[in-house]
Design an enzyme around this catalytic site. Structure first.
Site, PDB file in Angstrom:
ATOM      1  N   LYS A 261      14.138 -11.298   4.513  1.00  0.00           N
ATOM      2  CA  LYS A 261      13.131 -12.359   4.406  1.00  0.00           C
ATOM      3  C   LYS A 261      13.784 -13.634   3.888  1.00  0.00           C
ATOM      4  O   LYS A 261      14.622 -13.585   2.995  1.00  0.00           O
ATOM      5  CB  LYS A 261      12.011 -11.934   3.451  1.00  0.00           C
ATOM      6  CG  LYS A 261      10.917 -11.120   4.081  1.00  0.00           C
ATOM      7  CD  LYS A 261       9.712 -10.986   3.182  1.00  0.00           C
ATOM      8  CE  LYS A 261      10.051 -10.330   1.863  1.00  0.00           C
ATOM      9  NZ  LYS A 261       8.830 -10.082   1.054  1.00  0.00           N
TER      10      LYS A 261
ATOM     11  N   HIS B  31      -7.138   7.271   3.232  1.00  0.00           N
ATOM     12  CA  HIS B  31      -6.484   5.971   3.372  1.00  0.00           C
ATOM     13  C   HIS B  31      -6.078   5.737   4.819  1.00  0.00           C
ATOM     14  O   HIS B  31      -5.746   6.676   5.551  1.00  0.00           O
ATOM     15  CB  HIS B  31      -5.259   5.878   2.446  1.00  0.00           C
ATOM     16  CG  HIS B  31      -4.151   6.829   2.788  1.00  0.00           C
ATOM     17  ND1 HIS B  31      -2.984   6.424   3.412  1.00  0.00           N
ATOM     18  CD2 HIS B  31      -4.020   8.166   2.589  1.00  0.00           C
ATOM     19  CE1 HIS B  31      -2.183   7.475   3.570  1.00  0.00           C
ATOM     20  NE2 HIS B  31      -2.781   8.542   3.085  1.00  0.00           N
TER      21      HIS B  31
ATOM     22  N   ARG C  90      -3.005  -9.643  -0.747  1.00  0.00           N
ATOM     23  CA  ARG C  90      -1.763 -10.372  -1.029  1.00  0.00           C
ATOM     24  C   ARG C  90      -1.932 -11.838  -0.636  1.00  0.00           C
ATOM     25  O   ARG C  90      -2.779 -12.161   0.207  1.00  0.00           O
ATOM     26  CB  ARG C  90      -0.626  -9.739  -0.216  1.00  0.00           C
ATOM     27  CG  ARG C  90       0.765 -10.273  -0.497  1.00  0.00           C
ATOM     28  CD  ARG C  90       1.773  -9.486   0.313  1.00  0.00           C
ATOM     29  NE  ARG C  90       3.152  -9.916   0.054  1.00  0.00           N
ATOM     30  CZ  ARG C  90       4.222  -9.354   0.621  1.00  0.00           C
ATOM     31  NH1 ARG C  90       4.064  -8.331   1.468  1.00  0.00           N
ATOM     32  NH2 ARG C  90       5.427  -9.792   0.336  1.00  0.00           N
TER      33      ARG C  90
ATOM     34  N   THR D  72      10.750  -5.470   2.983  1.00  0.00           N
ATOM     35  CA  THR D  72      11.114  -6.052   4.271  1.00  0.00           C
ATOM     36  C   THR D  72      12.511  -6.652   4.174  1.00  0.00           C
ATOM     37  O   THR D  72      12.848  -7.338   3.211  1.00  0.00           O
ATOM     38  CB  THR D  72      10.098  -7.129   4.672  1.00  0.00           C
ATOM     39  OG1 THR D  72       8.809  -6.520   4.767  1.00  0.00           O
ATOM     40  CG2 THR D  72      10.467  -7.743   6.013  1.00  0.00           C
TER      41      THR D  72
ATOM     42  N   HIS E  13      -5.384   2.096   7.839  1.00  0.00           N
ATOM     43  CA  HIS E  13      -5.500   0.671   8.143  1.00  0.00           C
ATOM     44  C   HIS E  13      -6.761   0.419   8.963  1.00  0.00           C
ATOM     45  O   HIS E  13      -6.704   0.114  10.164  1.00  0.00           O
ATOM     46  CB  HIS E  13      -4.268   0.187   8.908  1.00  0.00           C
ATOM     47  CG  HIS E  13      -3.000   0.247   8.113  1.00  0.00           C
ATOM     48  ND1 HIS E  13      -2.891  -0.275   6.846  1.00  0.00           N
ATOM     49  CD2 HIS E  13      -1.782   0.769   8.407  1.00  0.00           C
ATOM     50  CE1 HIS E  13      -1.665  -0.094   6.393  1.00  0.00           C
ATOM     51  NE2 HIS E  13      -0.967   0.549   7.318  1.00  0.00           N
TER      52      HIS E  13
ATOM     53  N   SER F 299       0.811  -1.216   0.000  1.00  0.00           N
ATOM     54  CA  SER F 299       0.000   0.000   0.000  1.00  0.00           C
ATOM     55  C   SER F 299       0.847   1.270   0.000  1.00  0.00           C
ATOM     56  O   SER F 299       0.418   2.306  -0.515  1.00  0.00           O
ATOM     57  CB  SER F 299      -0.945   0.006   1.207  1.00  0.00           C
ATOM     58  OG  SER F 299      -0.229  -0.047   2.425  1.00  0.00           O
TER      59      SER F 299
END
Length: 336
Positions: free
Chosen positions: A275, A122, A146, A272, A124, A68
């Site tokens: 990972k 916008h 996702r 991120t 969460h 996002s």
């Protein structure tokens, strides 16, 4: 004195009468033209404030760790050019569910804040059904989802290592180097499949059953809301297609979004760190959980709907998505 015969007099009377009829005819035509002119002036030359303003409200109730931030970079890039407002909704303690009082107040605020329209909000937060709040004006919803396990793994490592968007910010699991694979083997809480329960409740809404992990009722309600309240829902894995479709569907806000995405960068703004790829065995363990099965069913539902919209809206020209030609026209307009 010249005498006037009956014949001449009759001719004079007829001429005067015909002249009178001609005058009446042109007066009527003049009155008709004046009436039409007044209509045109009323409807085409009114002062600007008499025209309806664009009062579009778009809500992007963004699911965490779905790309996002990248999309919002595009929206912020376009808002000045297209003259709309982008407003971030920040909730206390990052709560995804608002109290009913806050829902009503928020809904009334954004629909009556005329100086900030059109607008894209916008945050969460879970879906809010404006119809249940008794408001006639309803926003346009958009969103991204996702693959559930990918989102969970991304969030797991994000809490430990952060991302390249704010690399120096210390996250609340900093220093914990346990891999997701080890976490699953040891059955620790940070990789509990219940933590995947995010996308379904975000679309389901703010009712209690929406937040019961694995709830089939929540799944069906999420599907219903997507079908009836969302203009477009895309996927993280196909973000470019999502942007191309929005550009075609809502050009007033998103014209040039594809070029903006190239400027912002096709890769996510927030990657991120560190990972690790999951072994097949770990994936199988997670996929046995009811939560994954329900979340994945919703993800597949989104994929199917997105593919349908894309097929009916766009075509590929030289490897680039382009809107299809208009498939309708008007005819037999009456009265002429």
């Amino acid at each position: 004195m010249v005498s006037v015969g009956p014949r001449f007099f009759a001719l004079l009377v007829v001429s005067v009468f015909l002249f009178y009829l001609t005058v009446i005819h042109y007066e009527n035509r003049l009155a008709s033209l004046q009436s039409r002119l007044a209509y045109v002036e009323r409807h085409m030359s009114s002062p600007p404030e008499s025209f309806p303003r664009d009062e579009t409200i778009v809500i992007y109730n963004r699911v965490p760790k779905t790309g996002s931030t990248t999309f919002m970079g595009i929206a912020y890039d376009l808002c000045v050019r297209h003259n709309y407002n982008v407003i971030h909704l920040n909730t206390s303690k990052n709560a995804h569910v608002m109290s009913f009082v806050d829902q009503v107040e928020f809904a009334k605020n954004i629909t009556s804040w005329k100086s900030r329209l059109p607008a894209l909000y916008h945050g969460h937060i879970a879906f809010i059904d404006f119809a249940t709040l008794g408001l006639s004006q309803r926003p346009v919803y958009i969103n991204l989802v996702r693959r559930p396990l990918d989102r969970l793994v991304s969030h797991y490592y994000f809490l430990r290592y952060g991302d390249d968007f704010r690399p120096h910010l210390v996250r609340n699991r900093a220093g914990n180097t346990e891999t997701f694979d080890d976490c699953v083997k040891l059955k620790h809480s940070d990789c509990n499949p219940h933590l995947m329960w995010m996308q379904v409740p975000f679309f389901c809404g703010m009712m209690a059953f929406c937040w019961e992990p694995g709830s089939r009722e929540a799944l069906e309600h999420a599907k219903y809301n997507l079908a009836h309240h969302y203009l477009l829902v895309g996927t993280t894995e196909r973000l470019e297609d999502f942007v191309a479709l929005l550009e075609a569907i809502m050009p007033d806000m998103f014209a040039g979004a594809g070029r903006s995405m190239e400027r912002v960068g096709k890769s996510h703004l927030r990657r991120t760190q560190k990972k690790k790829e999951l072994p097949t065995g770990t994936k199988q363990i997670i996929r046995q959980s009811e939560v994954w099965q329900v979340e994945n069913e919703f993800y597949e539902f989104v994929q199917e709907q997105f593919n349908f919209v894309k097929h009916k809206t766009m075509t590929s020209v030289g490897g680039k998505l382009t809107p299809l030609q208009r498939g309708y026209h008007y005819e037999k307009l009456r009265p002429k």
